[in-house]
Scaffold this motif. Sequence first.
Motif, PDB file in Angstrom:
ATOM      1  N   TYR A   7       7.412   1.511  -2.920  1.00 28.72           N
ATOM      2  CA  TYR A   7       7.718   0.248  -3.547  1.00 28.72           C
ATOM      3  C   TYR A   7       8.650   0.442  -4.728  1.00 28.72           C
ATOM      4  O   TYR A   7       9.442  -0.209  -5.056  1.00 28.72           O
ATOM      5  CB  TYR A   7       6.328  -0.394  -4.088  1.00 28.72           C
ATOM      6  CG  TYR A   7       6.635  -1.682  -4.928  1.00 28.72           C
ATOM      7  CD1 TYR A   7       6.896  -2.886  -4.395  1.00 28.72           C
ATOM      8  CD2 TYR A   7       6.499  -1.604  -6.343  1.00 28.72           C
ATOM      9  CE1 TYR A   7       7.181  -4.046  -5.100  1.00 28.72           C
ATOM     10  CE2 TYR A   7       6.431  -2.748  -7.090  1.00 28.72           C
ATOM     11  CZ  TYR A   7       6.891  -3.819  -6.504  1.00 28.72           C
ATOM     12  OH  TYR A   7       7.010  -4.804  -7.353  1.00 28.72           O
ATOM     13  N   ASP A   8       8.489   1.679  -5.637  1.00 27.48           N
ATOM     14  CA  ASP A   8       9.142   1.814  -6.677  1.00 27.48           C
ATOM     15  C   ASP A   8      10.388   2.110  -6.353  1.00 27.48           C
ATOM     16  O   ASP A   8      11.498   1.950  -7.076  1.00 27.48           O
ATOM     17  CB  ASP A   8       8.593   3.194  -7.398  1.00 27.48           C
ATOM     18  CG  ASP A   8       7.327   2.472  -8.461  1.00 27.48           C
ATOM     19  OD1 ASP A   8       7.388   1.305  -8.692  1.00 27.48           O
ATOM     20  OD2 ASP A   8       6.585   3.476  -9.068  1.00 27.48           O
ATOM     21  N   HIS A  67      -2.163   5.277  -7.880  1.00 27.99           N
ATOM     22  CA  HIS A  67      -0.716   5.835  -8.285  1.00 27.99           C
ATOM     23  C   HIS A  67      -0.683   5.298  -9.487  1.00 27.99           C
ATOM     24  O   HIS A  67      -0.229   6.212 -10.410  1.00 27.99           O
ATOM     25  CB  HIS A  67       0.203   5.112  -7.443  1.00 27.99           C
ATOM     26  CG  HIS A  67       1.703   5.338  -7.895  1.00 27.99           C
ATOM     27  ND1 HIS A  67       2.153   6.446  -7.389  1.00 27.99           N
ATOM     28  CD2 HIS A  67       2.412   4.702  -8.730  1.00 27.99           C
ATOM     29  CE1 HIS A  67       3.435   6.577  -7.739  1.00 27.99           C
ATOM     30  NE2 HIS A  67       3.751   5.751  -8.593  1.00 27.99           N
ATOM     31  N   PRO A 120       2.802   2.721  -2.738  1.00 33.05           N
ATOM     32  CA  PRO A 120       3.527   2.485  -4.145  1.00 33.05           C
ATOM     33  C   PRO A 120       4.831   3.372  -4.275  1.00 33.05           C
ATOM     34  O   PRO A 120       5.601   2.824  -4.844  1.00 33.05           O
ATOM     35  CB  PRO A 120       2.367   3.477  -4.916  1.00 33.05           C
ATOM     36  CG  PRO A 120       1.537   3.951  -4.051  1.00 33.05           C
ATOM     37  CD  PRO A 120       1.672   3.684  -2.830  1.00 33.05           C
ATOM     38  N   SER A 146      -4.765  -3.379  -3.876  1.00 35.64           N
ATOM     39  CA  SER A 146      -4.311  -2.260  -3.362  1.00 35.64           C
ATOM     40  C   SER A 146      -4.907  -0.905  -4.073  1.00 35.64           C
ATOM     41  O   SER A 146      -4.580  -0.448  -5.145  1.00 35.64           O
ATOM     42  CB  SER A 146      -3.045  -2.094  -3.125  1.00 35.64           C
ATOM     43  OG  SER A 146      -2.622  -0.708  -2.497  1.00 35.64           O
ATOM     44  N   GLY A 156       0.297  -3.578  -9.594  1.00 35.00           N
ATOM     45  CA  GLY A 156       1.264  -2.580  -8.726  1.00 35.00           C
ATOM     46  C   GLY A 156       1.262  -1.342  -9.182  1.00 35.00           C
ATOM     47  O   GLY A 156      -0.294  -0.730  -9.345  1.00 35.00           O
ATOM     48  N   THR A 157       2.167  -0.684  -9.398  1.00 36.55           N
ATOM     49  CA  THR A 157       2.212   0.702  -9.749  1.00 36.55           C
ATOM     50  C   THR A 157       1.974   0.664 -11.360  1.00 36.55           C
ATOM     51  O   THR A 157       1.993   1.835 -11.986  1.00 36.55           O
ATOM     52  CB  THR A 157       3.519   1.261  -9.199  1.00 36.55           C
ATOM     53  OG1 THR A 157       4.581   0.592 -10.112  1.00 36.55           O
ATOM     54  CG2 THR A 157       3.758   1.267  -7.979  1.00 36.55           C
ATOM     55  N   ASP A 189      -5.314  -4.659  -9.260  1.00 36.74           N
ATOM     56  CA  ASP A 189      -4.514  -4.752  -8.028  1.00 36.74           C
ATOM     57  C   ASP A 189      -5.352  -4.644  -6.899  1.00 36.74           C
ATOM     58  O   ASP A 189      -6.338  -3.827  -6.981  1.00 36.74           O
ATOM     59  CB  ASP A 189      -3.281  -3.645  -8.114  1.00 36.74           C
ATOM     60  CG  ASP A 189      -2.333  -4.021  -6.989  1.00 36.74           C
ATOM     61  OD1 ASP A 189      -1.573  -4.713  -7.500  1.00 36.74           O
ATOM     62  OD2 ASP A 189      -2.427  -3.849  -5.799  1.00 36.74           O
ATOM     63  N   ASP A 221       0.774  -1.298   0.108  1.00 40.68           N
ATOM     64  CA  ASP A 221      -0.066  -0.172  -0.018  1.00 40.68           C
ATOM     65  C   ASP A 221       0.829   1.229   0.037  1.00 40.68           C
ATOM     66  O   ASP A 221       0.142   2.350   0.450  1.00 40.68           O
ATOM     67  CB  ASP A 221      -0.971   0.084   1.063  1.00 40.68           C
ATOM     68  CG  ASP A 221      -2.127  -1.109   1.063  1.00 40.68           C
ATOM     69  OD1 ASP A 221      -2.461  -1.493  -0.127  1.00 40.68           O
ATOM     70  OD2 ASP A 221      -2.298  -1.830   2.142  1.00 40.68           O
ATOM     71  N   MET A 257      -2.074   1.437  -4.803  1.00 38.84           N
ATOM     72  CA  MET A 257      -1.495   1.128  -5.978  1.00 38.84           C
ATOM     73  C   MET A 257      -2.289   1.536  -7.264  1.00 38.84           C
ATOM     74  O   MET A 257      -1.760   2.128  -8.165  1.00 38.84           O
ATOM     75  CB  MET A 257      -1.095  -0.495  -6.123  1.00 38.84           C
ATOM     76  CG  MET A 257      -0.096  -0.756  -5.032  1.00 38.84           C
ATOM     77  SD  MET A 257       1.301  -0.039  -5.572  1.00 38.84           S
ATOM     78  CE  MET A 257       2.482  -1.297  -4.956  1.00 38.84           C
TER      79      MET A 257
END
Length: 215
Positions: free
Chosen positions: A26-27, A93, A23, A87, A63-64, A85, A21, A90
């Motif tokens: 995560y990137d 984003h 993003p 989330s 994801g993103t 996704d 959660d 995500m």
Amino acid sequence: MGLGKLLHSHHEHADEGGTIDRPRAYDVFASIGFLGGRRTVFTRLATAARPRAGDRVLDVGCGTGYLTRILSPVITPTGHITGLDPSPAMIDHATRQAPANCTYLTGVGQDLPFPDGSFDLVVSSLAIHHMPAAARPEALRQMFRVLRPGGRLLIAEFRPPANPAARHLIGLLSGPAMRHDPHDLLGTMIPDAGFQVESEGRLPHLMYYVRATRP
């Protein structure tokens, strides 16, 4: 605190699943984890998926939206990509960065909200290990259902290092879900769902993929 716990909304047990959660974090983590080679690896994944102009593509666990943005120019001008996704963070984003031929929806792989035969290509990268273990076979069956006959599937997963110390370090950084060997994680789920497996292979930066078709 490990990076895996930082990225997830809750502590993720390897077989219970979970969502990411954060993003932006995560990137950043992905860029570091791929040692600057993320674009190269995902471009090779996109090539292995064999996208074509005009394809209707589904990315399960998008994801993103990183892989969808690589696929986007290949399937234009008439193709379209849907990213899914669980989330909302995500999806928000990804939507903010969406190319014109990409849309993103909140949902889970084991309950795909699409009619039968909706897509020419289904991809899923680094997502199966986030699903609850009990839901993974149904997610593959759902991917089979939404593909047209002759449609293509590409599943990509993390391949932990063989060295025990390196594997332990990966687990500390990313959480227990990424300690799975991809062969153990996927098992026979892809052929059991009805797919015909065509090939499998390894990519740099500890990635593994399976390519299949729906007969």
